[in-house]
Enzyme design. Sequence first.
Site, mmCIF file in Angstrom:
data_model
loop_
_atom_site.group_PDB
_atom_site.id
_atom_site.type_symbol
_atom_site.label_atom_id
_atom_site.label_comp_id
_atom_site.label_asym_id
_atom_site.label_seq_id
_atom_site.Cartn_x
_atom_site.Cartn_y
_atom_site.Cartn_z
ATOM 1 N N SER A 121 -7.486 4.698 0.878
ATOM 2 C CA SER A 121 -8.791 4.044 0.910
ATOM 3 C C SER A 121 -9.681 4.622 1.997
ATOM 4 O O SER A 121 -10.902 4.490 1.933
ATOM 5 C CB SER A 121 -8.621 2.554 1.223
ATOM 6 O OG SER A 121 -7.754 1.954 0.322
ATOM 7 N N HIS A 142 -8.967 7.059 -6.131
ATOM 8 C CA HIS A 142 -8.982 5.742 -5.483
ATOM 9 C C HIS A 142 -9.269 4.647 -6.499
ATOM 10 O O HIS A 142 -10.408 4.460 -6.931
ATOM 11 C CB HIS A 142 -10.029 5.739 -4.353
ATOM 12 C CG HIS A 142 -10.040 4.466 -3.573
ATOM 13 N ND1 HIS A 142 -11.168 3.749 -3.302
ATOM 14 C CD2 HIS A 142 -9.013 3.763 -3.028
ATOM 15 C CE1 HIS A 142 -10.851 2.673 -2.621
ATOM 16 N NE2 HIS A 142 -9.555 2.655 -2.444
ATOM 17 N N GLU A 154 -12.797 6.121 -7.699
ATOM 18 C CA GLU A 154 -13.503 7.117 -6.895
ATOM 19 C C GLU A 154 -12.650 8.380 -6.880
ATOM 20 O O GLU A 154 -11.493 8.352 -6.450
ATOM 21 C CB GLU A 154 -13.719 6.597 -5.464
ATOM 22 C CG GLU A 154 -14.767 5.492 -5.396
ATOM 23 C CD GLU A 154 -14.892 4.862 -4.007
ATOM 24 O OE1 GLU A 154 -16.010 4.479 -3.640
ATOM 25 O OE2 GLU A 154 -13.875 4.731 -3.313
ATOM 26 N N ASN A 192 -15.474 1.133 0.026
ATOM 27 C CA ASN A 192 -14.881 0.558 1.232
ATOM 28 C C ASN A 192 -15.753 0.773 2.457
ATOM 29 O O ASN A 192 -15.746 -0.051 3.378
ATOM 30 C CB ASN A 192 -13.479 1.127 1.465
ATOM 31 C CG ASN A 192 -12.479 0.500 0.516
ATOM 32 O OD1 ASN A 192 -12.769 -0.523 -0.103
ATOM 33 N ND2 ASN A 192 -11.328 1.103 0.381
HETATM 34 N N1 LIG Z 1 -4.578 -3.200 -1.283
HETATM 35 C C1 LIG Z 1 -5.709 -2.800 -1.807
HETATM 36 O O1 LIG Z 1 -6.569 -3.618 -2.175
HETATM 37 C C2 LIG Z 1 -5.975 -1.327 -1.990
HETATM 38 C C3 LIG Z 1 -7.028 -0.930 -2.821
HETATM 39 C C4 LIG Z 1 -7.239 0.432 -3.058
HETATM 40 C C5 LIG Z 1 -6.432 1.372 -2.433
HETATM 41 N N2 LIG Z 1 -5.427 0.942 -1.601
HETATM 42 C C6 LIG Z 1 -4.586 1.983 -0.984
HETATM 43 O O2 LIG Z 1 -3.377 2.052 -1.711
HETATM 44 C C7 LIG Z 1 -2.321 2.451 -0.838
HETATM 45 C C8 LIG Z 1 -1.206 1.422 -0.929
HETATM 46 O O3 LIG Z 1 -1.695 0.175 -0.460
HETATM 47 P P1 LIG Z 1 -1.047 -1.212 -0.936
HETATM 48 O O4 LIG Z 1 -1.997 -2.261 -0.521
HETATM 49 O O5 LIG Z 1 -0.615 -1.100 -2.345
HETATM 50 O O6 LIG Z 1 0.235 -1.264 0.030
HETATM 51 P P2 LIG Z 1 1.552 -2.148 -0.144
HETATM 52 O O7 LIG Z 1 2.093 -2.317 1.221
HETATM 53 O O8 LIG Z 1 1.293 -3.350 -0.973
HETATM 54 O O9 LIG Z 1 2.535 -1.182 -0.987
HETATM 55 C C9 LIG Z 1 3.038 0.031 -0.477
HETATM 56 C C10 LIG Z 1 4.345 0.342 -1.190
HETATM 57 O O10 LIG Z 1 4.772 1.639 -0.811
HETATM 58 C C11 LIG Z 1 6.178 1.612 -0.702
HETATM 59 N N3 LIG Z 1 6.662 2.738 0.121
HETATM 60 C C12 LIG Z 1 6.650 2.854 1.462
HETATM 61 N N4 LIG Z 1 7.188 4.049 1.812
HETATM 62 C C13 LIG Z 1 7.521 4.692 0.674
HETATM 63 C C14 LIG Z 1 8.126 5.956 0.379
HETATM 64 N N5 LIG Z 1 8.473 6.784 1.347
HETATM 65 N N6 LIG Z 1 8.320 6.280 -0.914
HETATM 66 C C15 LIG Z 1 7.986 5.441 -1.907
HETATM 67 N N7 LIG Z 1 7.409 4.228 -1.686
HETATM 68 C C16 LIG Z 1 7.184 3.862 -0.427
HETATM 69 C C17 LIG Z 1 6.485 0.256 -0.088
HETATM 70 O O11 LIG Z 1 7.815 -0.131 -0.338
HETATM 71 C C18 LIG Z 1 5.468 -0.626 -0.819
HETATM 72 O O12 LIG Z 1 5.982 -1.176 -1.996
HETATM 73 C C19 LIG Z 1 -2.923 2.585 0.544
HETATM 74 O O13 LIG Z 1 -3.261 3.928 0.758
HETATM 75 C C20 LIG Z 1 -4.177 1.731 0.441
HETATM 76 O O14 LIG Z 1 -5.176 2.118 1.330
HETATM 77 C C21 LIG Z 1 -5.172 -0.375 -1.387
#
Ligand SMILES: NC(=O)c1ccc[n+]([C@@H]2O[C@H](COP(=O)([O-])OP(=O)(O)OC[C@H]3O[C@@H](n4cnc5c(N)ncnc54)[C@H](O)[C@@H]3O)[C@@H](O)[C@H]2O)c1
Length: 557
Positions: A121, A142, A154, A192
Amino acid sequence: MAREFTSVGVVGLGTMGAGIVEVFARNGIDVVAVEVSDAALDRGRANLTGSTDRAVARGKLAEADRDALLARVDFRVGLDALRSVDLVVEAVPERLDLKRRIFAELDRVCKPEAILATNTSSLSVTEVSVATGRPHQVVGLHFFNPAPVMKLVEVVRTVVTAAEVVADVEALCTRLGKVDVTIGDRAGFIANALLFGYLNHAVAMVESRYATREDIDAAMKLGGGLPMGPLALLDLIGLDTACEILDTMYRRGGRDRRHAPTPLVRQMVTAGLLGRKSGRGFYTYEKPGSAKVVPDESTPAQARPAAGDGARPVARVGVVGVGATAAGLDEVFTGAGYDVVRAAPGEDLAGLAEVDLVVEAVAEELGVKKELFASLDGICKPGVVFATTTSSLPVIDIAMATGRPADVVGLHFVGPASAWPLVEIVRTVRTGAEATATARAVCATLGRTAVVCGDRAGLVVDALLFPYLNDAVKMLEAGYATVDDIDHAMKLGCGYPTGPFELLDAVGLDVALASQRALYRELRDPGLAPAPLLEHLVTAGYLGLRTGRGFRDHTGR
Ligand SMILES: NC(=O)c1ccc[n+]([C@@H]2O[C@H](COP(=O)([O-])OP(=O)(O)OC[C@H]3O[C@@H](n4cnc5c(N)ncnc54)[C@H](O)[C@@H]3O)[C@@H](O)[C@H]2O)c1
């Protein structure tokens, strides 16, 4: 011919990854879904099946289609399972070191022609890409939360991303039923960058007890027209993810203090209050992963004020003013059964001697309002509640023009004049509990949602809304994205009913500029300085729909 993607990989099956898996599998693409451990894989699988089961229960997905969707997903632990996929989307936590490590490993494991995409993000896609030997095949992809619902993607192109790779992922987005905007690699991209300053400011309001979580969320839904309040949205995003995004935006985005995570966010993350995913964040949820809010110790004891809470009886209301707001107030109070006395400023106000509540809607000038309240002080009976509808002047200045500041409140009616779904009740440092309770009870009788806040420029809604609009103008001015792209991003990525430029043209650029100037004057935060482009357009007379031209030309419509 665009490249054919038959099999893709998704790394990390948390809040975003599980949704991204669903998007691909729903569109007939085989997915290798990868997690870091068996336990995390089970949670990821549960995220996906939970979402698809809900879709079936709501009649949005046939059972057979759900089964076919799930059959397309191969759940695996470890990146080695990604050897033969055409594209990988990484969705692990928002930490640069972790993402760089994963990309270096993906580069080693994946076939040479595979495209590697990050769902980051806020981190630099360029910095992630150079951890591989194929930075020209790395893009940002994204998705928005929830990925199966939000239409926007995005596409982030770095200075080394190959043009055909961008074209290929754009075509893929179309195949997935998404709308893409392609942009350069800047902290927070479009959505964002505009969203997180606003979210962080809402947290600061909670932290300083300026208003309650329920009131802030209600204000932005009813007064800002947003699908969700900022605190409920932070719970959906996840506070750990939000904190990392803010931190990165602060570091990469010019150290704007509005992006420095409010201490409360960090404390909540440390305490494990991550939002929906942990069952508790700003609100408390039925269980981890649930969207259902349950009452907790901060839930207000009663939704509507009841007798005995100090509210004074109000039967007769005085409305002062001759403009559209005063006329609207007359109609609203009369419609709710109040006996309304109308008066014009500068004329004889003796008719207001016996009213229980005075609401003024005279010119938005401090001198005019102070003079009016000083004379009301000499006319009205004891116990009357004085209310000003100002949205930009300090209520305390007006209150101190009377000898009874404990009886003075602000009553800011927000939203389209005919509806006014929201009233912001302003409590100054001198406002008494009885006056606030009376204002609450009156709003309940009017059938309006009332929120109580402190006496600051912009109250809740304008203080959260106008800096976001100003930031959109700055983004346009910087040449990062177009008016249409920015409007699209906020509507399709965040579910906003209108984009920032549509809203600016509708409310008036002069109104937005005046509000932004008031906020800047009060807080002296450089990040709140009005965008020069906004100042220039106002000087040029381009005020929006009212003058036929603002950010868009409306003359031909
Ligand atoms: N939460 C949101 O609203 C949102 C929206 C758009 C983008 N994002 C982006 O998406 C990405 C993930 O965010 P999220 O909110 O889903 O996080 P989250 O913490 O909910 O999920 C992350 C997942 O990654 C897994 N993980 C960690 N290390 C790992 C590895 N080495 N190999 C495989 N899996 C692994 C974890 O077990 C977890 O299930 C981030 O870059 C975030 O910025 C988040």
